[in-house]
Design a protein around this motif. Structure first.
Motif, PDB file in Angstrom:
ATOM      1  N   ARG A 125       0.814  -1.217   0.000  1.00  0.00           N
ATOM      2  CA  ARG A 125       0.000   0.000   0.000  1.00  0.00           C
ATOM      3  C   ARG A 125       0.853   1.275   0.000  1.00  0.00           C
ATOM      4  NH1 ARG A 125      -3.320  -3.417  -0.566  1.00  0.00           N
ATOM      5  NH2 ARG A 125      -5.032  -4.041   0.763  1.00  0.00           N
ATOM      6  N   THR A 126       1.987   1.231   0.665  1.00  0.00           N
ATOM      7  CA  THR A 126       2.750   2.466   0.867  1.00  0.00           C
ATOM      8  C   THR A 126       4.015   2.574   0.020  1.00  0.00           C
ATOM      9  OG1 THR A 126       3.971   1.499   2.725  1.00  0.00           O
ATOM     10  CG2 THR A 126       1.921   2.692   3.242  1.00  0.00           C
ATOM     11  N   ARG A 127       4.602   1.443  -0.389  1.00  0.00           N
ATOM     12  CA  ARG A 127       5.870   1.469  -1.132  1.00  0.00           C
ATOM     13  C   ARG A 127       5.861   0.455  -2.277  1.00  0.00           C
ATOM     14  NH1 ARG A 127      10.238   3.103   2.411  1.00  0.00           N
ATOM     15  NH2 ARG A 127      11.453   3.176   0.497  1.00  0.00           N
ATOM     16  N   ALA A 128       4.723   0.332  -2.956  1.00  0.00           N
ATOM     17  CA  ALA A 128       4.568  -0.685  -4.007  1.00  0.00           C
ATOM     18  C   ALA A 128       5.666  -0.592  -5.055  1.00  0.00           C
ATOM     19  CB  ALA A 128       3.191  -0.562  -4.662  1.00  0.00           C
ATOM     20  N   ALA A 129       5.985   0.602  -5.512  1.00  0.00           N
ATOM     21  CA  ALA A 129       6.996   0.755  -6.571  1.00  0.00           C
ATOM     22  C   ALA A 129       8.353   0.222  -6.109  1.00  0.00           C
ATOM     23  CB  ALA A 129       7.110   2.219  -6.992  1.00  0.00           C
ATOM     24  N   ASP A 130       8.717   0.498  -4.865  1.00  0.00           N
ATOM     25  CA  ASP A 130      10.001   0.018  -4.343  1.00  0.00           C
ATOM     26  C   ASP A 130      10.044  -1.505  -4.295  1.00  0.00           C
ATOM     27  OD1 ASP A 130      10.929   2.625  -4.013  1.00  0.00           O
ATOM     28  OD2 ASP A 130      10.223   2.726  -1.942  1.00  0.00           O
ATOM     29  N   PHE A 131       8.955  -2.123  -3.826  1.00  0.00           N
ATOM     30  CA  PHE A 131       8.927  -3.583  -3.756  1.00  0.00           C
ATOM     31  C   PHE A 131       8.905  -4.214  -5.144  1.00  0.00           C
ATOM     32  CE2 PHE A 131       7.599  -2.934   0.706  1.00  0.00           C
ATOM     33  CZ  PHE A 131       8.496  -3.795   1.307  1.00  0.00           C
ATOM     34  N   MET A 132       8.170  -3.609  -6.062  1.00  0.00           N
ATOM     35  CA  MET A 132       8.120  -4.165  -7.420  1.00  0.00           C
ATOM     36  C   MET A 132       9.471  -4.021  -8.116  1.00  0.00           C
ATOM     37  SD  MET A 132       5.311  -5.590  -7.335  1.00  0.00           S
ATOM     38  CE  MET A 132       5.261  -6.259  -8.986  1.00  0.00           C
ATOM     39  N   THR A 133      10.221  -2.988  -7.803  1.00  0.00           N
ATOM     40  CA  THR A 133      11.587  -2.855  -8.326  1.00  0.00           C
ATOM     41  C   THR A 133      12.438  -4.009  -7.815  1.00  0.00           C
ATOM     42  OG1 THR A 133      11.423  -0.461  -8.524  1.00  0.00           O
ATOM     43  CG2 THR A 133      13.646  -1.377  -8.352  1.00  0.00           C
ATOM     44  N   GLN A 134      12.294  -4.359  -6.544  1.00  0.00           N
ATOM     45  CA  GLN A 134      13.040  -5.494  -5.991  1.00  0.00           C
ATOM     46  C   GLN A 134      12.626  -6.804  -6.660  1.00  0.00           C
ATOM     47  OE1 GLN A 134      12.316  -5.266  -1.767  1.00  0.00           O
ATOM     48  NE2 GLN A 134      14.168  -4.045  -1.436  1.00  0.00           N
ATOM     49  N   VAL A 135      11.348  -6.983  -6.901  1.00  0.00           N
ATOM     50  CA  VAL A 135      10.873  -8.204  -7.558  1.00  0.00           C
ATOM     51  C   VAL A 135      11.475  -8.302  -8.959  1.00  0.00           C
ATOM     52  CG1 VAL A 135       8.836  -9.374  -8.505  1.00  0.00           C
ATOM     53  CG2 VAL A 135       8.742  -8.370  -6.209  1.00  0.00           C
ATOM     54  N   ARG A 136      11.428  -7.199  -9.714  1.00  0.00           N
ATOM     55  CA  ARG A 136      12.000  -7.203 -11.065  1.00  0.00           C
ATOM     56  C   ARG A 136      13.496  -7.517 -11.005  1.00  0.00           C
ATOM     57  NH1 ARG A 136      10.308  -5.787 -15.748  1.00  0.00           N
ATOM     58  NH2 ARG A 136       8.545  -4.545 -15.044  1.00  0.00           N
ATOM     59  N   ARG A 137      14.220  -6.892 -10.071  1.00  0.00           N
ATOM     60  CA  ARG A 137      15.659  -7.163  -9.929  1.00  0.00           C
ATOM     61  C   ARG A 137      15.915  -8.634  -9.617  1.00  0.00           C
ATOM     62  NH1 ARG A 137      17.673  -3.585  -5.423  1.00  0.00           N
ATOM     63  NH2 ARG A 137      19.478  -4.938  -5.615  1.00  0.00           N
ATOM     64  N   ALA A 138      15.116  -9.197  -8.726  1.00  0.00           N
ATOM     65  CA  ALA A 138      15.297 -10.603  -8.359  1.00  0.00           C
ATOM     66  C   ALA A 138      15.015 -11.514  -9.550  1.00  0.00           C
ATOM     67  CB  ALA A 138      14.387 -10.963  -7.186  1.00  0.00           C
ATOM     68  N   LEU A 139      13.959 -11.228 -10.312  1.00  0.00           N
ATOM     69  CA  LEU A 139      13.660 -12.036 -11.496  1.00  0.00           C
ATOM     70  C   LEU A 139      14.810 -11.985 -12.491  1.00  0.00           C
ATOM     71  CD1 LEU A 139       9.895 -11.207 -12.074  1.00  0.00           C
ATOM     72  CD2 LEU A 139      10.856 -13.463 -11.596  1.00  0.00           C
ATOM     73  N   GLU A 140      15.326 -10.787 -12.740  1.00  0.00           N
ATOM     74  CA  GLU A 140      16.426 -10.631 -13.698  1.00  0.00           C
ATOM     75  C   GLU A 140      17.705 -11.276 -13.184  1.00  0.00           C
ATOM     76  OE1 GLU A 140      16.446  -6.401 -14.249  1.00  0.00           O
ATOM     77  OE2 GLU A 140      14.663  -6.458 -15.548  1.00  0.00           O
ATOM     78  N   ARG A 141      18.014 -11.074 -11.912  1.00  0.00           N
ATOM     79  CA  ARG A 141      19.242 -11.628 -11.329  1.00  0.00           C
ATOM     80  C   ARG A 141      19.229 -13.148 -11.336  1.00  0.00           C
ATOM     81  NH1 ARG A 141      20.415 -11.156  -5.092  1.00  0.00           N
ATOM     82  NH2 ARG A 141      20.457 -13.389  -5.063  1.00  0.00           N
ATOM     83  N   GLU A 142      18.137 -13.724 -10.901  1.00  0.00           N
ATOM     84  CA  GLU A 142      18.073 -15.173 -10.820  1.00  0.00           C
ATOM     85  C   GLU A 142      18.079 -15.795 -12.212  1.00  0.00           C
ATOM     86  OE1 GLU A 142      18.541 -17.017  -8.064  1.00  0.00           O
ATOM     87  OE2 GLU A 142      18.965 -15.045  -7.291  1.00  0.00           O
ATOM     88  N   LYS A 143      17.440 -15.155 -13.181  1.00  0.00           N
ATOM     89  CA  LYS A 143      17.472 -15.682 -14.545  1.00  0.00           C
ATOM     90  C   LYS A 143      18.881 -15.661 -15.106  1.00  0.00           C
ATOM     91  CE  LYS A 143      13.355 -15.912 -17.047  1.00  0.00           C
ATOM     92  NZ  LYS A 143      12.323 -15.434 -17.843  1.00  0.00           N
ATOM     93  N   SER A 144      19.602 -14.562 -14.861  1.00  0.00           N
ATOM     94  CA  SER A 144      20.972 -14.476 -15.380  1.00  0.00           C
ATOM     95  C   SER A 144      21.887 -15.474 -14.681  1.00  0.00           C
ATOM     96  CB  SER A 144      21.517 -13.057 -15.256  1.00  0.00           C
ATOM     97  OG  SER A 144      21.712 -12.710 -13.898  1.00  0.00           O
ATOM     98  N   ARG A 145      21.676 -15.743 -13.405  1.00  0.00           N
ATOM     99  CA  ARG A 145      22.485 -16.743 -12.678  1.00  0.00           C
ATOM    100  C   ARG A 145      22.283 -18.146 -13.236  1.00  0.00           C
ATOM    101  NH1 ARG A 145      22.338 -15.587  -6.206  1.00  0.00           N
ATOM    102  NH2 ARG A 145      23.653 -13.763  -6.283  1.00  0.00           N
ATOM    103  N   ARG A 146      21.043 -18.470 -13.565  1.00  0.00           N
ATOM    104  CA  ARG A 146      20.741 -19.816 -14.056  1.00  0.00           C
ATOM    105  C   ARG A 146      21.232 -20.022 -15.484  1.00  0.00           C
ATOM    106  NH1 ARG A 146      16.679 -22.481 -10.537  1.00  0.00           N
ATOM    107  NH2 ARG A 146      16.426 -21.032  -8.827  1.00  0.00           N
ATOM    108  N   VAL A 147      21.331 -18.944 -16.242  1.00  0.00           N
ATOM    109  CA  VAL A 147      21.838 -19.039 -17.617  1.00  0.00           C
ATOM    110  C   VAL A 147      23.356 -19.232 -17.596  1.00  0.00           C
ATOM    111  CG1 VAL A 147      22.156 -17.767 -19.767  1.00  0.00           C
ATOM    112  CG2 VAL A 147      19.953 -17.744 -18.614  1.00  0.00           C
ATOM    113  N   ALA A 148      24.017 -18.562 -16.654  1.00  0.00           N
ATOM    114  CA  ALA A 148      25.494 -18.605 -16.595  1.00  0.00           C
ATOM    115  C   ALA A 148      26.033 -19.944 -16.187  1.00  0.00           C
ATOM    116  CB  ALA A 148      25.983 -17.554 -15.612  1.00  0.00           C
TER     117      ALA A 148
END
Length: 148
Positions: A125-148
């Motif tokens: 409710r109060t910091r949705a954009a900040d949390f969604m930025t973290q979710v996007r970062r985690a999705l991108e980071r974990e995908k790149s780790r699994r590809v490497a």
């Protein structure tokens, strides 16, 4: 709540909704019913689903069952690939021993290859954009780790 308590099957809710031809809140109900039938079981999970759509993130699985050393538990939000789990923490997660149970479950997951992010409903409710930025970062980071 009726779907969550297994009083109404998801298939029956969808069939009933398909027979409704006109509703003042049709667009809203269509989104909510779709999310409920996809496995969302709380208002926080419904809010998170809407945020994922707005951020154009891939659709996750919901209420994914896992078996750990402490028995069976359900993951609120889960992306199989890249192994990312989001836990939406409502107020009940702060009561009594729920904090301890949550920590044990999260630690059990951390000992696998999955990554867990916790998001309090208040944060949605109060910091949705900040949390969604973290979710996007985690999705991108974990995908790149699994590809490497």
């Amino acid at each position: 709540m009726a779907v969550q308590q297994r009083l109404v099957r998801r298939e029956d809710l969808l069939a009933c909704w398909a027979s409704v031809y006109r509703s003042r809140r049709g667009a809203f109900l269509h989104v909510v019913i779709r999310d409920i039938c996809a496995g969302a079981e709380s208002l926080g999970e419904l809010d998170f689903a809407a945020l994922c759509r707005a951020a154009k993130l891939p659709a996750p699985s919901r209420q994914e069952v896992r078996h750990g050393v402490r028995g069976r538990y359900y993951l609120d939000i889960y992306w199989e690939d890249p192994g990312l789990h989001i836990e939406i923490d409502g107020f009940q997660h702060q009561l009594g021993l729920a904090v301890v149970d949550d920590a044990l479950r999260q630690n059990d997951l951390a000992l696998t290859t999955d990554v867990t992010l916790r998001i309090p409903v208040l944060g949605l409710r109060t910091r949705a954009a900040d949390f969604m930025t973290q979710v996007r970062r985690a999705l991108e980071r974990e995908k790149s780790r699994r590809v490497a």
